[in-house]
Design an enzyme around this catalytic site. Structure first.
Site, PDB file in Angstrom:
ATOM      1  N   HIS A 194     -15.363 -12.307 -11.158  1.00 18.48           N
ATOM      2  CA  HIS A 194     -16.695 -12.836 -10.844  1.00 18.48           C
ATOM      3  C   HIS A 194     -16.690 -14.364 -10.917  1.00 18.48           C
ATOM      4  O   HIS A 194     -17.200 -15.041 -10.012  1.00 18.48           O
ATOM      5  CB  HIS A 194     -17.719 -12.263 -11.828  1.00 18.48           C
ATOM      6  N   GLU A 195     -16.106 -14.915 -11.977  1.00 19.20           N
ATOM      7  CA  GLU A 195     -16.091 -16.372 -12.137  1.00 19.20           C
ATOM      8  C   GLU A 195     -15.222 -17.038 -11.074  1.00 19.20           C
ATOM      9  O   GLU A 195     -15.594 -18.078 -10.518  1.00 19.20           O
ATOM     10  CB  GLU A 195     -15.611 -16.737 -13.543  1.00 19.20           C
ATOM     11  N   HIS A 235     -17.032 -17.400  -7.837  1.00 23.19           N
ATOM     12  CA  HIS A 235     -17.877 -18.586  -7.687  1.00 23.19           C
ATOM     13  C   HIS A 235     -17.091 -19.739  -7.060  1.00 23.19           C
ATOM     14  O   HIS A 235     -17.592 -20.452  -6.188  1.00 23.19           O
ATOM     15  CB  HIS A 235     -18.403 -19.035  -9.055  1.00 23.19           C
ATOM     16  N   GLU A 244     -25.022 -15.769  -7.877  1.00 19.24           N
ATOM     17  CA  GLU A 244     -24.573 -14.783  -8.862  1.00 19.24           C
ATOM     18  C   GLU A 244     -24.324 -13.429  -8.206  1.00 19.24           C
ATOM     19  O   GLU A 244     -23.322 -12.764  -8.481  1.00 19.24           O
ATOM     20  CB  GLU A 244     -25.603 -14.644  -9.987  1.00 19.24           C
TER      21      GLU A 244
END
Length: 269
Positions: free
Chosen positions: A127-128, A131, A191
């Protein structure tokens, strides 16, 4: 008909950005800084974090996170793989992780207590990294610079007519309004997009995408259910997020199984 202020404000926004397409096909406004500048900013921020936070002395924790980062990064396009990727586990009970332009990944020891296995931790890390891969930092900087330009134009116009006090008030009030009506919705969009990109990356790397659901169930339990209302939050509502993760996981199981069949069987911890 546009007023001179509106026309000038629009010019500020146009001059400060360009358009591109995110990995999910979403139109983005980016380009306020160059890729090299963005990577340098990420590297500097990471160096500052390392100087202020204590690095975990546990070599197994460091190797565990590094293994997952390596497997996830292998699923990125070649130009993204060529970044100088680096991961560090920081001693901090706050269950958090982050990734920065330039290929920098930080993981708090607190998240290692919430993510109960390598697949759940991969959901966090992917997920990070999502980004970074989706250019969210570039997008956010460009948006903020555009917002500041709009505030400066409006404040200057009011100041020329009503005085310096009016200019300062406009800037302060405008900043608060933009924070709630303009900046936060974009952050929630990012997000959600990072969830989509990250879950896809972890499945391609051979991590079970269904583990993202368990991770967020653990996060809810760890938080005790305390959180701000969804419309004022920079993150999607946890219950909504879990539902979306479950739906995507079902679609990604074949991708995960294909990765496993191709020999992508992570053994990080």
């Amino acid at each position: 008909m546009k007023t001179p202020i509106a026309a000038l404000a629009a010019a500020v926004l146009v001059a400060s950005c360009a358009t591109t397409t995110s990995p999910t096909g979403r139109t983005q406004y980016v380009g306020a800084v160059s890729a090299a500048q963005l990577n340098q900013m990420g590297e500097q921020a990471f160096a500052e974090t390392k100087s202020k936070m204590r690095t975990s002395p546990d070599a197994r924790q460091q190797a565990y996170v590094r293994c997952i980062v390596t497997d996830i990064v292998r699923e990125l396009p070649a130009n993204w793989q060529q970044l100088n990727w680096e991961s560090v586990v920081f001693v901090d009970d706050n269950p958090n992780a982050f990734a920065l332009p330039g290929g920098k990944v930080g993981v708090h020891t607190g998240i290692l207590q919430v993510a109960q296995n390598q697949d759940q931790l991969a959901a966090v890390i992917a997920h990070e990294i999502g980004h970074v891969y989706a250019n969210h930092h570039d997008e956010r900087i460009t948006r903020q610079m555009g917002a500041q330009g709009l505030l400066g134009v409006a404040g200057a116009a009011l100041g020329s007519r009503y005085g310096e006090g009016a200019q300062q008030s406009a800037n302060q009030l405008g900043g608060a309004a933009l924070q709630t009506t303009f900046l936060l919705p974009g952050t929630r969009t990012q997000e959600t997009e990072a969830d989509v990109v990250g879950q896809d990356l972890m499945a391609k790397a051979g991590f079970d995408p269904r583990a993202a659901v368990g991770l967020w169930q653990n996060m809810i339990a760890a938080s005790g259910g305390s959180r701000p209302p969804q419309w004022l939050s920079t993150h999607p509502n946890p219950e909504n997020r879990i539902s979306e993760l479950q739906t995507r996981a079902a679609r990604l199981v074949p991708t995960y199984e294909q990765a496993q069949a191709a020999g992508k069987r992570p053994r990080c911890g």
